[in-house]
Design a protein around this motif. Structure first.
Motif, PDB file in Angstrom:
ATOM      1  N   GLU A  16       0.856  -1.188   0.000  1.00  0.00           N
ATOM      2  CA  GLU A  16       0.000   0.000   0.000  1.00  0.00           C
ATOM      3  C   GLU A  16       0.887   1.230   0.000  1.00  0.00           C
ATOM      4  O   GLU A  16       2.114   1.124  -0.029  1.00  0.00           O
ATOM      5  CB  GLU A  16      -0.913  -0.003   1.229  1.00  0.00           C
ATOM      6  N   GLY A  17       0.280   2.408   0.048  1.00  0.00           N
ATOM      7  CA  GLY A  17       1.042   3.634   0.168  1.00  0.00           C
ATOM      8  C   GLY A  17       1.413   3.916   1.606  1.00  0.00           C
ATOM      9  O   GLY A  17       0.940   3.251   2.531  1.00  0.00           O
ATOM     10  N   SER A  18       2.252   4.913   1.799  1.00  0.00           N
ATOM     11  CA  SER A  18       2.665   5.248   3.158  1.00  0.00           C
ATOM     12  C   SER A  18       1.504   5.769   3.995  1.00  0.00           C
ATOM     13  O   SER A  18       1.500   5.637   5.216  1.00  0.00           O
ATOM     14  CB  SER A  18       3.787   6.288   3.131  1.00  0.00           C
ATOM     15  N   SER A  19       0.476   6.343   3.340  1.00  0.00           N
ATOM     16  CA  SER A  19      -0.721   6.789   4.063  1.00  0.00           C
ATOM     17  C   SER A  19      -1.977   6.588   3.217  1.00  0.00           C
ATOM     18  O   SER A  19      -2.989   7.250   3.449  1.00  0.00           O
ATOM     19  CB  SER A  19      -0.591   8.270   4.452  1.00  0.00           C
ATOM     20  N   THR A  20      -1.913   5.674   2.266  1.00  0.00           N
ATOM     21  CA  THR A  20      -3.024   5.436   1.346  1.00  0.00           C
ATOM     22  C   THR A  20      -3.081   3.963   0.968  1.00  0.00           C
ATOM     23  O   THR A  20      -2.122   3.224   1.184  1.00  0.00           O
ATOM     24  CB  THR A  20      -2.853   6.248   0.048  1.00  0.00           C
ATOM     25  N   ASN A  21      -4.207   3.539   0.398  1.00  0.00           N
ATOM     26  CA  ASN A  21      -4.278   2.231  -0.248  1.00  0.00           C
ATOM     27  C   ASN A  21      -3.975   2.389  -1.737  1.00  0.00           C
ATOM     28  O   ASN A  21      -4.176   3.461  -2.313  1.00  0.00           O
ATOM     29  CB  ASN A  21      -5.652   1.593  -0.053  1.00  0.00           C
ATOM     30  N   ALA A  22      -3.465   1.314  -2.352  1.00  0.00           N
ATOM     31  CA  ALA A  22      -3.005   1.350  -3.743  1.00  0.00           C
ATOM     32  C   ALA A  22      -3.916   0.522  -4.637  1.00  0.00           C
ATOM     33  O   ALA A  22      -4.319  -0.594  -4.273  1.00  0.00           O
ATOM     34  CB  ALA A  22      -1.566   0.813  -3.825  1.00  0.00           C
ATOM     35  N   TRP A  23      -4.207   1.055  -5.829  1.00  0.00           N
ATOM     36  CA  TRP A  23      -5.121   0.422  -6.776  1.00  0.00           C
ATOM     37  C   TRP A  23      -4.573   0.563  -8.195  1.00  0.00           C
ATOM     38  O   TRP A  23      -3.900   1.543  -8.511  1.00  0.00           O
ATOM     39  CB  TRP A  23      -6.482   1.102  -6.763  1.00  0.00           C
ATOM     40  N   ILE A  24      -4.919  -0.406  -9.051  1.00  0.00           N
ATOM     41  CA  ILE A  24      -4.677  -0.258 -10.480  1.00  0.00           C
ATOM     42  C   ILE A  24      -5.923  -0.717 -11.239  1.00  0.00           C
ATOM     43  O   ILE A  24      -6.783  -1.418 -10.692  1.00  0.00           O
ATOM     44  CB  ILE A  24      -3.449  -1.059 -10.974  1.00  0.00           C
ATOM     45  N   VAL A  25      -6.006  -0.293 -12.480  1.00  0.00           N
ATOM     46  CA  VAL A  25      -7.003  -0.803 -13.420  1.00  0.00           C
ATOM     47  C   VAL A  25      -6.227  -1.548 -14.491  1.00  0.00           C
ATOM     48  O   VAL A  25      -5.383  -0.955 -15.177  1.00  0.00           O
ATOM     49  CB  VAL A  25      -7.829   0.339 -14.042  1.00  0.00           C
ATOM     50  N   ASP A  26      -6.477  -2.868 -14.606  1.00  0.00           N
ATOM     51  CA  ASP A  26      -5.672  -3.659 -15.540  1.00  0.00           C
ATOM     52  C   ASP A  26      -6.125  -3.435 -16.991  1.00  0.00           C
ATOM     53  O   ASP A  26      -7.054  -2.678 -17.273  1.00  0.00           O
ATOM     54  CB  ASP A  26      -5.675  -5.142 -15.151  1.00  0.00           C
ATOM     55  N   ARG A  27      -5.436  -4.094 -17.911  1.00  0.00           N
ATOM     56  CA  ARG A  27      -5.682  -3.880 -19.337  1.00  0.00           C
ATOM     57  C   ARG A  27      -7.090  -4.293 -19.770  1.00  0.00           C
ATOM     58  O   ARG A  27      -7.591  -3.863 -20.798  1.00  0.00           O
ATOM     59  CB  ARG A  27      -4.649  -4.653 -20.156  1.00  0.00           C
ATOM     60  N   ASP A  28      -7.737  -5.143 -18.937  1.00  0.00           N
ATOM     61  CA  ASP A  28      -9.092  -5.582 -19.248  1.00  0.00           C
ATOM     62  C   ASP A  28     -10.148  -4.747 -18.522  1.00  0.00           C
ATOM     63  O   ASP A  28     -11.329  -5.102 -18.521  1.00  0.00           O
ATOM     64  CB  ASP A  28      -9.259  -7.064 -18.875  1.00  0.00           C
ATOM     65  N   GLY A  29      -9.714  -3.649 -17.890  1.00  0.00           N
ATOM     66  CA  GLY A  29     -10.648  -2.766 -17.219  1.00  0.00           C
ATOM     67  C   GLY A  29     -11.103  -3.224 -15.855  1.00  0.00           C
ATOM     68  O   GLY A  29     -12.077  -2.704 -15.308  1.00  0.00           O
ATOM     69  N   ARG A  30     -10.397  -4.199 -15.295  1.00  0.00           N
ATOM     70  CA  ARG A  30     -10.750  -4.697 -13.962  1.00  0.00           C
ATOM     71  C   ARG A  30      -9.986  -3.925 -12.889  1.00  0.00           C
ATOM     72  O   ARG A  30      -8.821  -3.593 -13.074  1.00  0.00           O
ATOM     73  CB  ARG A  30     -10.434  -6.194 -13.859  1.00  0.00           C
ATOM     74  N   LEU A  31     -10.662  -3.682 -11.776  1.00  0.00           N
ATOM     75  CA  LEU A  31     -10.062  -2.980 -10.647  1.00  0.00           C
ATOM     76  C   LEU A  31      -9.291  -3.984  -9.801  1.00  0.00           C
ATOM     77  O   LEU A  31      -9.831  -5.040  -9.429  1.00  0.00           O
ATOM     78  CB  LEU A  31     -11.171  -2.318  -9.829  1.00  0.00           C
ATOM     79  N   VAL A  32      -8.025  -3.688  -9.511  1.00  0.00           N
ATOM     80  CA  VAL A  32      -7.168  -4.610  -8.768  1.00  0.00           C
ATOM     81  C   VAL A  32      -6.622  -3.907  -7.537  1.00  0.00           C
ATOM     82  O   VAL A  32      -6.093  -2.783  -7.626  1.00  0.00           O
ATOM     83  CB  VAL A  32      -5.997  -5.113  -9.644  1.00  0.00           C
ATOM     84  N   THR A  33      -6.745  -4.551  -6.396  1.00  0.00           N
ATOM     85  CA  THR A  33      -6.161  -4.024  -5.158  1.00  0.00           C
ATOM     86  C   THR A  33      -5.816  -5.191  -4.256  1.00  0.00           C
ATOM     87  O   THR A  33      -6.424  -6.264  -4.331  1.00  0.00           O
ATOM     88  CB  THR A  33      -7.127  -3.055  -4.453  1.00  0.00           C
ATOM     89  N   ARG A  34      -4.833  -5.001  -3.410  1.00  0.00           N
ATOM     90  CA  ARG A  34      -4.380  -6.083  -2.532  1.00  0.00           C
ATOM     91  C   ARG A  34      -5.477  -6.448  -1.528  1.00  0.00           C
ATOM     92  O   ARG A  34      -6.152  -5.573  -0.992  1.00  0.00           O
ATOM     93  CB  ARG A  34      -3.116  -5.644  -1.798  1.00  0.00           C
ATOM     94  N   PRO A  35      -5.669  -7.732  -1.251  1.00  0.00           N
ATOM     95  CA  PRO A  35      -6.722  -8.118  -0.299  1.00  0.00           C
ATOM     96  C   PRO A  35      -6.368  -7.681   1.124  1.00  0.00           C
ATOM     97  O   PRO A  35      -5.199  -7.535   1.484  1.00  0.00           O
ATOM     98  CB  PRO A  35      -6.765  -9.645  -0.414  1.00  0.00           C
TER      99      PRO A  35
END
Length: 285
Positions: free
Chosen positions: A182-201
């Protein structure tokens, strides 16, 4: 107008507010905290913040300092006295004041409670959302119980400062297996090439952010597929979009990682859609 703080039963001028030198939060970082957003004078997702507060305190075997009803009253009074319409309210609970010794105090010591509030720099947030921000990756050096919202944040502030020194807005922390936590004071997210939202569980490896939880609900309501799994910095750099989330700003787009552009180096459409939709799912009280 002077800022007002609440400290262990008293409302004090912010400049005069203080805790005892043997408060265990000061001596040992033996405490937890929460930060709740205020929008148009109303609390954002207050119930989730107080739920997490109770959980964090339980994990550290610290008693709740007051009933939830009394705590809610104090939070509102601090916001009212500071005339906050859009901002943040901060509350911190420590194990209390006792002679300095590593074990818990032998006799009952009442927990210590501090509450403060401040306005948001809305122009700064708006500029970050409009342009997007850069993040820098670095090793995650924190303790193994990041799910507890502890006041012990030294590795976080060192990472944040290292990111700022590198010209980035935030640090993304990377575990020993090469995955972003995650970030130092945030959660981290990406949107993959297929348009799916990805974040660590959610696990002991990250703080299960309140905004993170509401964003998962928001994505479901918007019909966006979500995958909760770890991702690497390289995957993030090649993603369609990336963003960070926190109570202070909800969502801020990430357009560069370690100097490399994400997508077209502009805030992504799904990111901005989620930010706008959050207001329909987040709970105001």
């Amino acid at each position: 107008m002077s800022r007002i703080a609440y400290v262990n039963g008293r409302y004090l001028r912010h400049a005069e507010a203080a805790v005892h030198i043997e408060d265990r939060g000061y001596q040992f970082s033996d405490g937890v905290y929460e930060v709740c957003g205020i929008r148009n004078g109303r609390f954002m997702d207050e119930a989730l913040h107080l739920e997490r507060l109770e959980r964090s305190l339980g994990e550290l075997r610290i008693a709740m300092p007051l009933s939830l009803a009394a705590l809610r009253h104090i939070l509102r009074e601090v916001v009212r006295r500071n005339r906050i319409s859009n901002g943040l309210v901060y509350l911190q609970v420590t194990r209390g004041v006792a002679p300095r010794d590593h074990p818990f105090p032998a006799s009952h010591v009442p927990p210590a409670l501090v509450v403060t509030a401040k306005r948001l720099n809305e122009a700064r947030i708006a500029a970050a959302v409009a342009k997007g921000v850069a993040v820098a990756t670095m090793p995650d050096l924190r303790w193994a119980r990041r799910d507890i919202k502890s006041v012990s944040l030294l590795p976080n502030i060192l990472a944040k400062q290292a990111a700022r020194d590198a010209g980035a807005y935030e640090a993304w922390l990377v575990d020993a297996d090469g995955f972003v936590t995650e970030g130092s004071s945030t959660n981290a997210w990406i949107v993959d090439r297929d348009g799916r939202l990805v974040t660590r569980p959610a696990s002991h490896a990250i703080l299960n952010g309140v905004t993170r939880r509401v964003l998962l609900e928001t994505a479901k309501a918007e019909g966006i597929e979500v995958i909760e799994r770890p991702f690497t910095p390289q995957e993030a750099k090649s993603a369609r979009e990336a963003f960070i989330s926190a109570s202070s700003a909800i969502i801020i787009p990430v357009v560069r990682i370690d100097g490399e552009p994400v997508g077209n180096a502009e805030p992504g459409s799904l990111t901005l859609r989620l930010r706008e939709a959050y207001g329909r799912v987040g709970r105001l009280t």
